[in-house]
Design an enzyme around this catalytic site. Structure first.
Site, mmCIF file in Angstrom:
data_model
loop_
_atom_site.group_PDB
_atom_site.id
_atom_site.type_symbol
_atom_site.label_atom_id
_atom_site.label_comp_id
_atom_site.label_asym_id
_atom_site.label_seq_id
_atom_site.Cartn_x
_atom_site.Cartn_y
_atom_site.Cartn_z
ATOM 1 N N ARG A 12 -3.089 1.392 -6.359
ATOM 2 C CA ARG A 12 -2.079 1.280 -5.308
ATOM 3 C C ARG A 12 -0.741 0.749 -5.810
ATOM 4 O O ARG A 12 0.317 1.241 -5.402
ATOM 5 C CB ARG A 12 -2.612 0.364 -4.213
ATOM 6 N N HIS B 262 0.835 -1.203 0.000
ATOM 7 C CA HIS B 262 0.000 0.000 0.000
ATOM 8 C C HIS B 262 0.871 1.254 0.000
ATOM 9 O O HIS B 262 1.803 1.359 0.787
ATOM 10 C CB HIS B 262 -0.887 -0.030 1.249
#
Lengths: 246, 670
Positions: B337, B266
């Site tokens: 992401r 992330h």
């Protein structure tokens, strides 16, 4: 920094516990409090001693698992946070830190710093829900507008993480902030209205059965609550209970 | 065994409806005689347990925490996607389906993803009916925000605590069933193995974490909902207790493990600060709605910042490199992401990182505060507002949207993110890979189901933001409760499954032997010592950017760490008591096997796709230069691994992916 820790050690729920002193050295101020505990435990494992058992999981202040009473304050000497969000920069080199479990008759100690919070579970099971099946065959989510103010207030009440700091810090070990938050969340939303009288009666009855004390408006719970749940929620619960009993 | 995805025939829009109309049902009286075990009580497990109990089955649910409410779904911040099209911005089930398949870089199963999009709207209806306090606008209707990788606003949210509120919704539904006696809840219990009888999953061995006692539990079907395996990296945004043991144990008993190398790093997490670090903290992707990501444009400025000689606020606008806006003008700061994470790594590797370690970039809210402040001044009819006034008004808006995240950041880093830009860096967050399941969410073991993050099914090689909550609840509320009935309809005459059989004896003995081994091993190094070493190999060699040489080395290194672990691990205390080190030892032993399979899977997949970036497979020229290069001709399949003892000996089975409703093309966010 170098610190002295005074920690409650208790082998299991039946054993007699005692405070034990430990020393930790070279603690960085950027560490979280629980990382400092990790350092201690690594030290204990390496010397063949049993590490200190403490509850923790998400380590970002949301799961409600961590629960330490540090220097006489639930979640330690900072506000609006859980123990896992407490950082060592709140302490000074040479400090002595006292670490105890939550203390309340309704939260018996399981081991060391871990307590049993099943009483909270049973209160939620007594009425902390809206009786709607999860079939998905409900009405469209937007068919019932809810004022933003009510929705925001319900959200503020719903942020309770069920950690038990309110009980631990209360001189009466009252669980009213916890119960008040759940009662309030549903009382503020139209979906919660149908069962409101039964809900509050059942949850409060269970709360009393578990041996939690009453509220004497000291306000310590509000100060220690990591999520900023306000005393207003207790007032709302009392109002709901009165309404339900009329 | 050949893989059969059991995807129903017919047009994609009708598959799920037609399928549901034609599968077998169990009559209510018979449901009372059927037991189901659900392991894990996050969004997937909690919602499944509640729904199955409502339907009339007897459910036994297991959680290692002291309450179902504490499962790590609670930490999801930003929101949940649903194709409601409340904003009238052109959203539809098809678009959500399309975005999810494209976002996943065309490595997910079309039919599963379409079904997910189809039931997404129902989830919102359901949660509102349960009293989940979603954010609303002043008209009283539900509010939405945008997430990465899409061009519509379809994300519903409850401040920065959406996962918490959705989980508390599922928890409340569970509580209603616990009170009725339809769910027996086993808190502080950990599943340590599955028990198979005649090839079917019929029970589990669980350990009571308070007393240390091993327990036998039988059922007609077992559902695994134990989340992902991100903690194989040691440092991740997962909870400290999050583990892969249940998933790995069923893998060893015959469930294929799919796409282990598809892991999400992330982009917006708080950078690590030291060796003592125990976990990493996510800053919600929703922040990318308003925050702009940048590093200094000049290397000398970056060096000065790293040495603490220059502050970010000292840099003029033209000296900042908003690299996402520069490289991806169409999506800007809202690229998916995997793309955002790699771009951050690229800048930091080139020397432009902005903290002492050189591994951080800025996430800046100054222009959002300015924009909102100006708007608020207009709304409140303030003529010629001062800079300070604009700032004050703008800060209030940002605080209302992200207040809890900013507070979290300030508590950890000790800097005020309203005044100085946040520092962020990528961290392991979610695992798209997991146990292989068919359209019914059944694994390759009969009667053994896997739902939520623990399975592999919906996100392909990269998950879009706010889709994990959607998948967990879709599986638990709306998919599994139907599909499991079809299987259980054949079990109505079976009767209670006894636990005093040789199958239970054998598995319990295996579990007990392993526990005794740890207690008696008396090695010299702690469990964490091995976990940290495994994590370092995973991050350095099987992290954001991978190549054949490193992956091969990683496999050998992990194997060596594993061998040393079994020789030298030290677990104090005894088996018959609460023993945290013992719990960790079992989990790390499984990570040490999973990590090697993970590296092997990454080695075999010689293409770049989604979160899996192979340095050997990048675009060499043209407008996409440096971007990931997918290879659909050779790799449009799901890797499903069969256990054969050593992880290196695992056998690969391929499920070919067919794309009938979406054209396969290069993912471009430019």
């Amino acid at each position: 920094m170098n610190l002295t820790l005074k920690i409650w050690r208790q082998k299991d729920s039946k054993a007699k516990g005692q405070m034990v002193d430990y020393k930790v050295t070279d603690i960085s101020e950027h560490m979280s409090f629980l990382e400092m505990m990790d350092v201690l435990n690594e030290q204990l494992v390496n010397t063949g001693e049993e590490p200190v058992a403490f509850d923790h999981d998400c380590r970002e202040g949301i799961c409600g698992m961590c629960s330490l009473y540090i220097n006489g304050e639930a979640h330690g000497p900072d506000r609006g946070i859980t123990t896992c969000q407490l950082h060592m920069r709140m302490f000074k080199d040479g400090d002595t830190i006292t670490i105890e479990p939550w203390r309340a008759a309704a939260f018996p100690v399981i081991k060391d710093l871990i307590v049993d919070r099943m009483a909270f579970e049973r209160i939620q099971q007594a009425g902390g829900f809206i009786s709607v099946n999860t079939s998905g065959n409900t009405q469209d989510a937007n068919s019932l507008p809810i004022s933003k103010i009510a929705a925001d207030e319900a959200m503020d009440a719903a942020t309770c993480i069920g950690c038990g700091a309110c009980v631990a810090t209360c001189k009466n070990s009252s669980a009213m902030l916890f119960v008040g938050a759940k009662v309030s969340q549903y009382a503020l939303l139209p979906q919660g209205q149908v069962e409101a009288p039964e809900r509050v009666k059942n949850m409060v009855a269970q709360m009393d059965l578990e041996g939690f004390g009453n509220c004497t408006n000291t306000g310590a719970c509000e100060v220690e609550c990591p999520k900023g749940i306000t005393l207003e929620n207790i007032a709302r619960m009392n109002r709901e209970l009165m309404k339900a009993n009329i | 065994m050949a893989l059969d995805s059991k995807v129903p025939k017919g047009p994609i829009k009708d598959k799920w409806t037609d399928y549901k109309n034609n599968i077998n049902l169990v009559n209510p009286a018979n449901k009372r005689n059927i037991d189901i075990i659900v392991v894990g009580t996050g969004l997937a497990g909690g919602s499944a347990a509640a729904t199955l109990a409502e339907l009339g089955y007897n459910v036994k649910a297991f959680a290692y925490q002291d309450s179902p409410r504490r499962a790590h779904s609670i930490a999801a911040q930003g929101g949940i996607n649903a194709a409601k099209n409340y904003q009238g911005d052109g959203d539809s089930n098809y678009r959500l389906f399309y975005d999810t398949v494209k976002g996943g870089d065309y490595r997910s199963r079309e039919a599963n993803v379409y079904r997910l999009a189809e039931v997404s709207g129902n989830i919102i209806d359901q949660c509102v009916a349960q009293g989940v306090p979603f954010a609303r606008d002043y008209g009283g209707l539900l509010d939405n925000r945008s997430f990465g990788g899409v061009l519509v606003s379809r994300t519903f949210y409850a401040k920065g605590q959406t996962g918490q509120q959705l989980l508390l919704g599922a928890y409340s539904a569970m509580n209603r069933q616990i009170a009725r006696g339809k769910i027996q809840m086993y808190n502080r219990h950990e599943m340590l193995d599955v028990v198979k009888i005649d090839g079917k999953a019929r029970g589990i061995i669980a350990r009571d974490l308070i007393t240390g006692e091993l327990e036998r539990h039988s059922a007609h079907a077992v559902v695994i909902a134990t989340g992902g395996y991100g903690n194989v990296y040691f440092l991740s945004t997962n909870a400290m207790g999050s583990n892969a043991t249940a998933a790995w144990k069923i893998h060893k008993k015959g469930a294929y493990f799919a796409n282990p190398c598809f892991t999400q790093i992330h982009p917006t997490c708080i950078p690590r600060s030291g060796d003592y670090q125990s976990k990493l903290t996510l800053m919600s992707e929703s922040l990318r709605n308003d925050g702009r990501i940048w590093v200094p444009a000049k290397i000398e400025d970056a060096k000065a910042i790293q040495q603490g000689k220059l502050k970010p606020t000292d840099l003029a606008e033209e000296d900042r490199d908003y690299y996402l806006e520069r490289r991806y003008p169409a999506f800007g700061n809202l690229v998916p992401r995997d793309v955002a994470s790699r771009a951050a790594k690229e800048r930091c590797d080139a020397g432009y990182g902005v903290n002492a370690t050189g591994e951080a970039v800025y996430l800046d809210f100054a222009s959002a505060i300015q924009r909102y402040g100006t708007e608020q001044a207009k709304i409140h009819n303030i003529k010629n507002p001062s800079e300070a006034k604009i700032y004050e008004l703008g800060q209030a808006v940002v605080e209302a949207k992200y207040g809890n995240l900013f507070q979290m950041y300030e508590k950890i880093v000790d800097e005020n993110p309203y005044k100085t830009p946040m520092m962020i860096y990528p961290a392991t967050h979610y695992t798209m890979g997991g146990i292989w399941v068919d359209y019914n969410l059944m694994t390759t073991v009969e009667g053994l189901y896997c739902i939520g993050e623990a399975n592999f099914s919906d996100h392909g090689a990269n998950r879009l933001g706010a889709s994990a909550l959607m998948q967990g609840l879709a599986d638990g509320y709306f998919v599994l409760p139907y599909t499991i009935g079809d299987y259980l309809s054949h079990d109505i005459r079976t009767g209670k499954i006894p636990t005093d059989t040789k199958e239970f004896d054998e598995v319990e003995k295996e579990v007990k032997d392993r526990i005794d081994f740890f207690i008696n091993n008396k090695g010299t190094k702690s469990v964490d010592h091995f976990h940290k070493r495994l994590g370092k190999v995973m991050w350095d060699k099987v992290g954001m950017s991978r190549n054949a040489k490193d992956l091969t080395a990683a496999m050998a290194e992990i194997k060596a760490i594993r061998e040393e672990f079994w020789k030298d691990v030290k677990v104090p205390g005894s088996a018959n008591e609460m023993n945290v080190e013992l719990e960790k030892a079992g989990r790390v032993a499984d990570f040490l096997e999973l990590g090697e399979l993970f590296a092997k899977d990454a080695l075999v997949r010689e293409e770049s796709c989604g979160g899996h970036f192979r340095e050997e497979s990048a675009e060499l020229d043209g407008p996409q230069k440096g971007e990931a290069k997918r290879n659909d001709k050779d790799f449009a399949f799901v890797s499903a691994w069969e256990y054969k003892g050593e992880p290196a000996d695992a056998v690969l089975h391929k499920e070919q992916l067919e794309f009938k409703d979406i054209e396969l093309k290069q993912r471009s966010y430019k």
